[in-house]
Each structure stands twice: as C-alpha cells, then as structure tokens.
Design a protein around this motif. Structure first.
Motif, short mmCIF file in Angstrom:
data_model
loop_
_atom_site.label_atom_id
_atom_site.label_comp_id
_atom_site.label_asym_id
_atom_site.label_seq_id
_atom_site.Cartn_x
_atom_site.Cartn_y
_atom_site.Cartn_z
N GLY A 248 0.82 -1.21 0.00
CA GLY A 248 0.00 0.00 0.00
C GLY A 248 0.85 1.26 0.00
O GLY A 248 0.56 2.24 -0.70
N THR A 249 1.92 1.24 0.77
CA THR A 249 2.85 2.37 0.83
C THR A 249 3.53 2.56 -0.51
O THR A 249 3.71 3.69 -0.98
N LYS A 250 3.90 1.46 -1.15
CA LYS A 250 4.55 1.53 -2.46
C LYS A 250 3.60 2.11 -3.51
O LYS A 250 4.01 2.93 -4.33
N ILE A 251 2.34 1.68 -3.48
CA ILE A 251 1.36 2.20 -4.44
C ILE A 251 1.18 3.71 -4.24
O ILE A 251 1.14 4.48 -5.21
N LYS A 252 1.11 4.13 -2.99
CA LYS A 252 0.95 5.56 -2.70
C LYS A 252 2.16 6.35 -3.21
O LYS A 252 2.00 7.41 -3.83
N ALA A 253 3.36 5.83 -2.97
CA ALA A 253 4.57 6.51 -3.43
C ALA A 253 4.61 6.60 -4.96
O ALA A 253 4.97 7.65 -5.52
N LEU A 254 4.23 5.52 -5.64
CA LEU A 254 4.21 5.53 -7.11
C LEU A 254 3.16 6.51 -7.63
O LEU A 254 3.39 7.22 -8.62
N ARG A 255 2.02 6.55 -6.98
CA ARG A 255 0.95 7.47 -7.39
C ARG A 255 1.41 8.91 -7.26
O ARG A 255 1.23 9.72 -8.17
N ILE A 256 2.03 9.23 -6.15
CA ILE A 256 2.52 10.59 -5.92
C ILE A 256 3.62 10.93 -6.92
O ILE A 256 3.68 12.04 -7.45
N LYS A 257 4.50 9.96 -7.18
CA LYS A 257 5.59 10.16 -8.15
C LYS A 257 5.03 10.48 -9.54
O LYS A 257 5.59 11.30 -10.26
N GLU A 258 3.93 9.83 -9.89
CA GLU A 258 3.29 10.08 -11.19
C GLU A 258 2.48 11.38 -11.18
O GLU A 258 1.98 11.81 -12.22
N GLY A 259 2.32 11.99 -10.02
CA GLY A 259 1.58 13.23 -9.91
C GLY A 259 0.07 13.05 -9.97
O GLY A 259 -0.65 13.96 -10.40
N LEU A 260 -0.40 11.90 -9.52
CA LEU A 260 -1.83 11.61 -9.54
C LEU A 260 -2.43 11.72 -8.15
O LEU A 260 -1.77 11.40 -7.16
N THR A 261 -3.67 12.17 -8.10
CA THR A 261 -4.41 12.13 -6.84
C THR A 261 -5.12 10.79 -6.76
O THR A 261 -5.19 10.04 -7.76
N GLN A 262 -5.68 10.48 -5.61
CA GLN A 262 -6.45 9.24 -5.48
C GLN A 262 -7.65 9.25 -6.41
O GLN A 262 -8.00 8.21 -6.99
N ILE A 263 -8.27 10.40 -6.57
CA ILE A 263 -9.43 10.51 -7.45
C ILE A 263 -9.03 10.23 -8.90
O ILE A 263 -9.71 9.48 -9.62
N GLU A 264 -7.92 10.82 -9.34
CA GLU A 264 -7.45 10.60 -10.73
C GLU A 264 -7.09 9.14 -10.96
O GLU A 264 -7.41 8.57 -12.00
N LEU A 265 -6.43 8.53 -9.98
CA LEU A 265 -6.07 7.12 -10.10
C LEU A 265 -7.32 6.25 -10.16
O LEU A 265 -7.40 5.32 -10.96
N GLU B 111 -10.26 7.12 -11.29
CA GLU B 111 -10.90 7.33 -12.60
C GLU B 111 -10.18 6.55 -13.70
O GLU B 111 -10.82 5.96 -14.57
N LYS B 112 -8.86 6.53 -13.65
CA LYS B 112 -8.08 5.84 -14.69
C LYS B 112 -8.16 4.32 -14.56
O LYS B 112 -8.06 3.61 -15.55
N THR B 113 -8.33 3.84 -13.33
CA THR B 113 -8.36 2.38 -13.12
C THR B 113 -9.77 1.81 -13.16
O THR B 113 -9.95 0.62 -13.38
N GLY B 114 -10.75 2.65 -12.90
CA GLY B 114 -12.12 2.16 -12.81
C GLY B 114 -12.47 1.65 -11.43
O GLY B 114 -13.57 1.14 -11.21
N LEU B 115 -11.55 1.78 -10.49
CA LEU B 115 -11.80 1.40 -9.11
C LEU B 115 -12.36 2.61 -8.37
O LEU B 115 -12.17 3.74 -8.80
N THR B 116 -13.02 2.38 -7.27
CA THR B 116 -13.55 3.51 -6.50
C THR B 116 -12.43 4.19 -5.74
O THR B 116 -11.39 3.58 -5.45
N GLU B 117 -12.65 5.45 -5.43
CA GLU B 117 -11.67 6.20 -4.65
C GLU B 117 -11.48 5.55 -3.28
O GLU B 117 -10.37 5.46 -2.77
N ASP C 179 -1.10 -1.06 -14.33
CA ASP C 179 -1.14 -0.59 -15.72
C ASP C 179 -1.06 0.94 -15.78
O ASP C 179 -0.36 1.49 -16.62
N VAL C 180 -1.75 1.60 -14.87
CA VAL C 180 -1.74 3.07 -14.84
C VAL C 180 -0.37 3.59 -14.37
O VAL C 180 0.15 4.56 -14.91
#
Length: 123
Positions: A4-21, A23-29, A52-53
């Motif tokens: 979970g920590t790794k996913i958060k770090a990768l998301r932040i590195k990509e400059g995505l918010t949880q909402i953007e992620l 939307e791109k994955t089709g999973l809920t926030e 994939d995202v």
C-alpha cells in the motif's frame, strides 16, 4: 516497503491524486484509499489495473513481498522445530511433562503456516 505504501509513493511520483487514479483504473476512490492505508489486501485484478496506470507489475511485487515473509516464517518454524527436537533428545523436556510443547509446535504445521495481511486497528 509494504504494498500500500509503495502504491501511494508511485501514485505521488506520477503526480496523480487518489481521485485521478480511481478514474483511470475504474476502481472507486475508497478502494484506493483502503489499499493505501493497508485496510484491505488488494486483489490481483485491482493490482493489475493500478499497475497498468502506474507502469509497474504490482502482482509480481506482491508475490515477492509475500515470498520474503514466507521464508522468514519458515526459517522461524524450522529453528523452533530443531530446538524442540534437540531438547527432547538431550532430555531437558520429557514427553509426559511437556506434551503441550508439541501441540503448540504442531498447530502452525496443520494450518499450512499462513501469513495474514496486516490490518490497522481502528482508533
């Protein structure tokens, strides 16, 4: 680093918010939040979509993390097993007085030595 920590770090590195992620994955926030906060263990399907995202193979990383934990647990179980056998052979423990030691040792073997996913306690 936990998944979970790794996913958060990768998301932040990509400059995505949880909402953007989400939307791109089709999973809920909320699903993204729960994964990042270690409240749930992500499924293979969710990890594939998130990976994939984020351009990562998260399923492979999950297996790697679980394999490391399994090796440590197996090493611990083998060490305890050797200690118990040696103590019975030397005579420090006797079958009649310490039968409960064998029962306690046998339970992890019966359960297949499973590793539970860490869950945060609610405050």
């Amino acid at each position: 680093m936990r998944l979970g920590t790794k996913i958060k770090a990768l998301r932040i590195k990509e400059g995505l918010t949880q909402i953007e992620l989400s939307e791109k994955t089709g999973l809920t926030e909320r699903t993204i939040q729960r994964i990042e906060n270690h409240e749930v263990e992500p499924s293979k399907h969710s990890l594939k979509k998130i990976g994939d995202v984020l351009n990562q193979n998260l399923n492979e990383q999950k297996v790697s993390i679980m394999t490391k934990k399994q090796r440590l647990l197996n090493l611990f179980l083998i060490s305890i097993s050797i200690l118990i056998v040696v103590e019975f052979l030397i005579g420090w423990l006797t079958w009649q007085e310490h039968w409960w030691v064998l029962i306690c040792w046998f339970f992890p073997l019966l359960g297949g030595v499973s590793i539970p996913y860490y869950k945060r306690r609610k405050k």
